[in-house]
Every structure is written in C-alpha cells, then in structure tokens.
Design a protein around this motif. Sequence first.
Motif, PDB file in Angstrom:
ATOM      1  N   ARG A  19       0.962  -1.095  -0.157  1.00 30.48           N
ATOM      2  CA  ARG A  19       0.093  -0.042   0.015  1.00 30.48           C
ATOM      3  C   ARG A  19       0.901   1.346   0.078  1.00 30.48           C
ATOM      4  NH1 ARG A  19      -2.026   2.838   4.223  1.00 30.48           N
ATOM      5  NH2 ARG A  19      -1.628   0.968   5.785  1.00 30.48           N
ATOM      6  N   MET A  20       1.851   1.358   0.817  1.00 32.24           N
ATOM      7  CA  MET A  20       2.822   2.282   0.783  1.00 32.24           C
ATOM      8  C   MET A  20       3.533   2.551  -0.509  1.00 32.24           C
ATOM      9  SD  MET A  20       2.491   3.829   3.867  1.00 32.24           S
ATOM     10  CE  MET A  20       0.741   3.227   3.697  1.00 32.24           C
ATOM     11  N   GLN A  21       3.948   1.496  -0.993  1.00 28.55           N
ATOM     12  CA  GLN A  21       4.753   1.510  -2.476  1.00 28.55           C
ATOM     13  C   GLN A  21       3.692   2.147  -3.408  1.00 28.55           C
ATOM     14  OE1 GLN A  21       5.696  -2.270  -3.938  1.00 28.55           O
ATOM     15  NE2 GLN A  21       7.938  -1.197  -4.595  1.00 28.55           N
ATOM     16  N   ALA A  22       2.579   1.666  -3.439  1.00 29.58           N
ATOM     17  CA  ALA A  22       1.395   2.131  -4.398  1.00 29.58           C
ATOM     18  C   ALA A  22       1.229   3.562  -4.178  1.00 29.58           C
ATOM     19  CB  ALA A  22       0.012   1.419  -4.203  1.00 29.58           C
ATOM     20  N   GLU A  23       1.141   3.986  -2.990  1.00 32.26           N
ATOM     21  CA  GLU A  23       1.255   5.618  -2.779  1.00 32.26           C
ATOM     22  C   GLU A  23       2.342   6.566  -2.938  1.00 32.26           C
ATOM     23  OE1 GLU A  23      -0.072   5.829   1.429  1.00 32.26           O
ATOM     24  OE2 GLU A  23      -2.046   4.933   0.974  1.00 32.26           O
ATOM     25  N   GLY A  24       3.387   5.728  -3.205  1.00 27.42           N
ATOM     26  CA  GLY A  24       4.750   6.418  -3.559  1.00 27.42           C
ATOM     27  C   GLY A  24       5.456   6.965  -2.170  1.00 27.42           C
ATOM     28  N   ARG A  25       4.940   6.425  -1.281  1.00 31.83           N
ATOM     29  CA  ARG A  25       5.569   6.689   0.187  1.00 31.83           C
ATOM     30  C   ARG A  25       6.794   6.004   0.734  1.00 31.83           C
ATOM     31  NH1 ARG A  25       1.805   7.313   5.587  1.00 31.83           N
ATOM     32  NH2 ARG A  25       3.282   8.679   6.818  1.00 31.83           N
ATOM     33  N   VAL A  53      17.740  10.869   3.409  1.00 35.43           N
ATOM     34  CA  VAL A  53      16.466  11.439   3.415  1.00 35.43           C
ATOM     35  C   VAL A  53      16.029  11.596   1.687  1.00 35.43           C
ATOM     36  CG1 VAL A  53      15.758  13.865   3.627  1.00 35.43           C
ATOM     37  CG2 VAL A  53      16.904  12.911   5.318  1.00 35.43           C
ATOM     38  N   ARG A  54      17.189  11.739   1.147  1.00 39.60           N
ATOM     39  CA  ARG A  54      16.360  11.682  -0.461  1.00 39.60           C
ATOM     40  C   ARG A  54      15.883  10.360  -0.840  1.00 39.60           C
ATOM     41  NH1 ARG A  54      21.783  14.179  -1.279  1.00 39.60           N
ATOM     42  NH2 ARG A  54      22.619  12.017  -2.193  1.00 39.60           N
ATOM     43  N   HIS A  55      16.622   9.156  -0.206  1.00 37.80           N
ATOM     44  CA  HIS A  55      15.849   7.769  -0.284  1.00 37.80           C
ATOM     45  C   HIS A  55      14.443   7.707  -0.071  1.00 37.80           C
ATOM     46  CE1 HIS A  55      16.053   3.554  -1.009  1.00 37.80           C
ATOM     47  NE2 HIS A  55      15.330   3.380   0.128  1.00 37.80           N
ATOM     48  N   LEU A  56      14.283   8.188   0.978  1.00 38.60           N
ATOM     49  CA  LEU A  56      12.864   8.216   1.775  1.00 38.60           C
ATOM     50  C   LEU A  56      12.116   8.792   1.210  1.00 38.60           C
ATOM     51  CD1 LEU A  56      13.922   7.936   5.467  1.00 38.60           C
ATOM     52  CD2 LEU A  56      12.894   6.072   4.113  1.00 38.60           C
ATOM     53  N   LYS A  57      12.462  10.195   0.687  1.00 38.65           N
ATOM     54  CA  LYS A  57      11.651  11.169  -0.039  1.00 38.65           C
ATOM     55  C   LYS A  57      11.202  10.656  -1.387  1.00 38.65           C
ATOM     56  CE  LYS A  57      12.701  15.814   2.114  1.00 38.65           C
ATOM     57  NZ  LYS A  57      13.236  16.870   1.671  1.00 38.65           N
ATOM     58  N   LYS A  58      11.997   9.880  -1.952  1.00 40.53           N
ATOM     59  CA  LYS A  58      11.608   9.447  -3.390  1.00 40.53           C
ATOM     60  C   LYS A  58      10.853   8.012  -3.164  1.00 40.53           C
ATOM     61  CE  LYS A  58      15.824  10.964  -5.787  1.00 40.53           C
ATOM     62  NZ  LYS A  58      16.983  10.719  -6.367  1.00 40.53           N
ATOM     63  N   GLY A  59      10.371   7.437  -2.089  1.00 40.31           N
ATOM     64  CA  GLY A  59       9.264   6.488  -1.772  1.00 40.31           C
ATOM     65  C   GLY A  59      10.329   5.188  -1.311  1.00 40.31           C
ATOM     66  N   GLY A  60      11.743   5.582  -1.174  1.00 39.43           N
ATOM     67  CA  GLY A  60      12.360   4.215  -0.931  1.00 39.43           C
ATOM     68  C   GLY A  60      12.025   3.473   0.456  1.00 39.43           C
TER      69      GLY A  60
END
Length: 306
Positions: free
Chosen positions: A120-126, A188-195
């Motif tokens: 679900r988080m992946q589908a939301e791009g989060r 931070v960049r990784h998490l902001k990009k949905g990683g």
Amino acid sequence: MSDNASTATRPSLRNPRNWPMFAVMFAAFGIARLPWLLQRALGRGVGTVAYRLAGSRRRAAEVNLRLCFPEKDEAWRQRLLRDSFDALGVGIFEFARAWWGSIDSIRPHVQVEGLEHLQRMQAEGRGVLLVSGHFMTLEMCGRLLCDHVDLSGMYRKHRNPVYEWAVKFGRLRYAKAMYANEDIRATVRHLKKGGFLWYAPDQDMRGKDTVFVPFFGHTAATITATHQLARMTGCAVVPYFHRREGGKYFLKIGAPLENFPSENVEADTARVNQAIEAMVREAPDQYLWIHRRFKRQPGGRSDYYR
C-alpha cells in the motif's frame, strides 16, 4: 542514489596490512557455503564456547536479563541466557550465509505476514522506515524480505577497510543500497523518493541526538533518528519483527504507526522503544543481550555493569 551507497570498493591486495583480514574473509566466504544443517550445529557450538569465554559480555547479558525480566526466577533467566548464546552462535553463520552464501534451501521455509502494508505504501509512493531491533536473525531475514520488496539498509561503518568492503559487498547482493549512519542527506533523499529503509534504533550509539526514555521499564539512552527521519521525509514508520523457529523463519510487518511523528520527540522515541520491546518479548532468546543497553543514565554512567 549515492554512488557510495550502491557500490563496495575493494581495498588493495598489495597492502600487507590488509592481508590478515583478507585471509579471515576468504575463510568466511567458504564457511558461508557449508550445508545449512551443519552451519546451525556449528553455530550452537560456537555459542557454547562464547558463553564460557566471553565473560564480560556474558555478565552484561545477565545484568540486562535481570533488569528486563525481574518477575522471572534466576533459573528461567539462566536458561534464556544460554539460549541467547546459542542463537548468537547460529546468528554468526546466518550472517555469513546471508552475505555471501545461497539461501535457496531456506526460501521454502519462510512465512511473511503483513506485506500488504508495504504494498500500500509503495502504491502511494510513500517512503517506509522499517524499524526493528538487533535480533540475531536480522541479516538473514533482511535478505529474505528483499525477495518481496526493494529494501535498503542503514548501518554503522566498520573501521577495518577489508571487513567494511566484504560486508557491504555481501549486503549489496540483495539490498538496493546501504547508507552509512552519517550519510543523512542521501538517506533523506531515498525516503523522500519512496524508498524502503531498514533501521534498528535500539542501541546506545553515544550520539548527541538521544533522549532518555523507558525500555523494559528502565531509562535507556535512545537515538531520536526515527522521529527525525519521519519528520524530514514524511515516511511511514513500520514495525518489522522477525524470528527463527528451528529451520523456519517468520517475518511480520506491522501497520504503520499512527500519528507519527508527533511534536514530541521523547514520546515518539518511547513509542519506538515500546514497539521493539514487544518484539523482544516474542523471541527473547534471539535478541542481542550482550549490548550494554543501560550503560548511560541521565546522571552519567550507570553502575549496572560494574
């Protein structure tokens, strides 16, 4: 993605200072390919030897168990202590196998619960911060989870360059990237990009960004990075528990923590400790008890481990 996070640079073989650790690592590469049943048997033997020889660490574990399980009798705690050293020994071989060996024979014996939360988080791009503790199964179960999601990790760099290369090389066989704990911008960049990022905040790292919050009813210096990363990136914070039962592995992904982060860094950090404590109570024998978790207290160093 940071190039440093996705590559492992091998130190020079021409430097004689690197030769002893290269010899150790090449031996470890061979051990990682032993049959799994043999590795587990050898691991229990290593655990028995460690129990007898690692006196200061055994005493630290005894103190931790006495602090965390005061309601149990001494015989129960001693059984748990011996079981934890068995798990420690097996865990050493699990680490080697996860880094440099094959897990094809293990994959059929894995049960994963809660993948729908990550999907679900992946589908939301989060982005997702998977929060766990230092269990001896962490490396094997991290690799097993990578069969289902693109997972990166956060770790503390090793001083020895050969060991740093070997471990990072092994992890990058299955992890998308490995971020050193000082590489905050890339994280931070990784998490902001949905990683997705695996992280274990349950050790006293002696950093400046710590607060004193409860863990098993005792004050423990705890890093606030979970709160800070969630605040800076808007990522979901998801409890991630894993354990081994015989030759089977169980991975449990919880629902994202609600209303996290809040405005209160201490309350958020206490919530994370509470989630990890619940994991430990499910598999106390597989937790890394030899770490001096309560060594720092608000007034300075504690007397617990003297």
